[in-house]
Design a protein around this motif. Sequence first.
Motif, PDB file in Angstrom:
ATOM      1  N   LYS A  21     -10.273  -2.596  -5.105  1.00 22.56           N
ATOM      2  CA  LYS A  21      -9.672  -1.770  -4.066  1.00 22.56           C
ATOM      3  C   LYS A  21     -10.469  -0.477  -3.944  1.00 22.56           C
ATOM      4  O   LYS A  21     -10.830   0.127  -4.942  1.00 22.56           O
ATOM      5  CB  LYS A  21      -8.214  -1.544  -4.431  1.00 22.56           C
ATOM      6  CG  LYS A  21      -7.605  -0.241  -4.089  1.00 22.56           C
ATOM      7  CD  LYS A  21      -6.135  -0.222  -4.429  1.00 22.56           C
ATOM      8  CE  LYS A  21      -5.845   0.599  -5.649  1.00 22.56           C
ATOM      9  NZ  LYS A  21      -4.417   0.828  -5.854  1.00 22.56           N
ATOM     10  N   ARG A  22     -10.751  -0.088  -2.707  1.00 21.04           N
ATOM     11  CA  ARG A  22     -11.362   1.210  -2.435  1.00 21.04           C
ATOM     12  C   ARG A  22     -10.336   2.028  -1.683  1.00 21.04           C
ATOM     13  O   ARG A  22      -9.877   1.638  -0.615  1.00 21.04           O
ATOM     14  CB  ARG A  22     -12.621   1.074  -1.585  1.00 21.04           C
ATOM     15  CG  ARG A  22     -13.288   2.417  -1.317  1.00 21.04           C
ATOM     16  CD  ARG A  22     -14.577   2.255  -0.510  1.00 21.04           C
ATOM     17  NE  ARG A  22     -15.294   3.502  -0.436  1.00 21.04           N
ATOM     18  CZ  ARG A  22     -15.142   4.409   0.537  1.00 21.04           C
ATOM     19  NH1 ARG A  22     -14.281   4.177   1.522  1.00 21.04           N
ATOM     20  NH2 ARG A  22     -15.834   5.522   0.530  1.00 21.04           N
ATOM     21  N   GLN A  23      -9.985   3.158  -2.282  1.00 16.74           N
ATOM     22  CA  GLN A  23      -9.020   4.018  -1.611  1.00 16.74           C
ATOM     23  C   GLN A  23      -9.666   5.361  -1.313  1.00 16.74           C
ATOM     24  O   GLN A  23     -10.449   5.877  -2.100  1.00 16.74           O
ATOM     25  CB  GLN A  23      -7.734   4.174  -2.414  1.00 16.74           C
ATOM     26  CG  GLN A  23      -7.876   4.563  -3.841  1.00 16.74           C
ATOM     27  CD  GLN A  23      -6.554   4.458  -4.590  1.00 16.74           C
ATOM     28  OE1 GLN A  23      -5.553   3.931  -4.094  1.00 16.74           O
ATOM     29  NE2 GLN A  23      -6.525   4.952  -5.795  1.00 16.74           N
ATOM     30  N   VAL A  74       0.859  -1.183   0.000  1.00 15.72           N
ATOM     31  CA  VAL A  74       0.000   0.000   0.000  1.00 15.72           C
ATOM     32  C   VAL A  74       0.894   1.232   0.000  1.00 15.72           C
ATOM     33  O   VAL A  74       1.737   1.402   0.884  1.00 15.72           O
ATOM     34  CB  VAL A  74      -0.931   0.004   1.228  1.00 15.72           C
ATOM     35  CG1 VAL A  74      -1.785   1.278   1.240  1.00 15.72           C
ATOM     36  CG2 VAL A  74      -1.815  -1.239   1.237  1.00 15.72           C
ATOM     37  N   SER A  92      -6.560   5.872   3.421  1.00 14.40           N
ATOM     38  CA  SER A  92      -6.949   4.510   3.776  1.00 14.40           C
ATOM     39  C   SER A  92      -7.270   3.719   2.522  1.00 14.40           C
ATOM     40  O   SER A  92      -7.541   4.289   1.454  1.00 14.40           O
ATOM     41  CB  SER A  92      -8.137   4.496   4.744  1.00 14.40           C
ATOM     42  OG  SER A  92      -9.300   5.004   4.122  1.00 14.40           O
ATOM     43  N   LEU A  93      -7.257   2.407   2.687  1.00 19.63           N
ATOM     44  CA  LEU A  93      -7.465   1.524   1.549  1.00 19.63           C
ATOM     45  C   LEU A  93      -8.055   0.214   2.035  1.00 19.63           C
ATOM     46  O   LEU A  93      -7.706  -0.264   3.114  1.00 19.63           O
ATOM     47  CB  LEU A  93      -6.106   1.291   0.880  1.00 19.63           C
ATOM     48  CG  LEU A  93      -6.075   0.444  -0.371  1.00 19.63           C
ATOM     49  CD1 LEU A  93      -5.082   1.029  -1.343  1.00 19.63           C
ATOM     50  CD2 LEU A  93      -5.699  -0.968  -0.034  1.00 19.63           C
ATOM     51  N   ASP A 101      -1.527   7.956  -4.861  1.00 14.28           N
ATOM     52  CA  ASP A 101      -1.947   7.350  -6.112  1.00 14.28           C
ATOM     53  C   ASP A 101      -2.242   8.483  -7.076  1.00 14.28           C
ATOM     54  O   ASP A 101      -3.050   9.371  -6.773  1.00 14.28           O
ATOM     55  CB  ASP A 101      -3.177   6.466  -5.926  1.00 14.28           C
ATOM     56  CG  ASP A 101      -3.485   5.645  -7.167  1.00 14.28           C
ATOM     57  OD1 ASP A 101      -2.579   5.452  -8.001  1.00 14.28           O
ATOM     58  OD2 ASP A 101      -4.632   5.213  -7.320  1.00 14.28           O
ATOM     59  N   VAL A 114      -3.127   9.221  -0.195  1.00 15.15           N
ATOM     60  CA  VAL A 114      -4.096   8.202   0.195  1.00 15.15           C
ATOM     61  C   VAL A 114      -4.090   8.089   1.713  1.00 15.15           C
ATOM     62  O   VAL A 114      -3.022   7.990   2.326  1.00 15.15           O
ATOM     63  CB  VAL A 114      -3.730   6.839  -0.447  1.00 15.15           C
ATOM     64  CG1 VAL A 114      -4.627   5.728   0.081  1.00 15.15           C
ATOM     65  CG2 VAL A 114      -3.804   6.919  -1.962  1.00 15.15           C
ATOM     66  N   ASP A 143      -9.219  -4.124   5.390  1.00  9.90           N
ATOM     67  CA  ASP A 143      -8.606  -2.806   5.559  1.00  9.90           C
ATOM     68  C   ASP A 143      -7.096  -2.948   5.722  1.00  9.90           C
ATOM     69  O   ASP A 143      -6.627  -3.762   6.515  1.00  9.90           O
ATOM     70  CB  ASP A 143      -9.180  -2.111   6.794  1.00  9.90           C
ATOM     71  CG  ASP A 143     -10.673  -1.844   6.659  1.00  9.90           C
ATOM     72  OD1 ASP A 143     -11.139  -1.661   5.518  1.00  9.90           O
ATOM     73  OD2 ASP A 143     -11.362  -1.815   7.695  1.00  9.90           O
TER      74      ASP A 143
END
Length: 141
Positions: free
Chosen positions: A125-127, A38, A49-50, A42, A47, A86
């Motif tokens: 992936k959710r960032q 991570v 959190s991811l 990006d 970023v 997470d």
Amino acid sequence: MGVIRLLGIRDSALSVDEVLNSVGDHAAGGTAVFVGTVREQDQGRPVTSLSYSAHPSAEQELRRVAEKVTADFPVTALAAVHRVGDLRLGDVAVVVAAACPHRAEAFEACRRLIDDLKHEVPIWKRQVFADGDAEWVGACD
């Protein structure tokens, strides 16, 4: 045809050593490993959190991708694990490894494995960015 030694989608921390040890083989003259972590930015955006989510078919698709790599390259051993849930900055998100008789083949097989995993295995992936915006990205970019 090569041997698939380790595959998985996990909600716990990944071990690079576990993946590397799983592909150890006396027939291999080269072993290539890719570790995806991570990152803090990006596309130039910070970023904060991811998280990764996987479709229920993800492990089956991962196996299909791995079997194709073993059919296309002289792989002696292959492994791939991907994390879901997470993650924090610096956490390991994915580890893949390929062992082959020669280094060039190992590099090529490892690259194909991570590229095909990224494009064909249903993992998203959710960032969340520092400005509060969030986005979903297909696979493990």
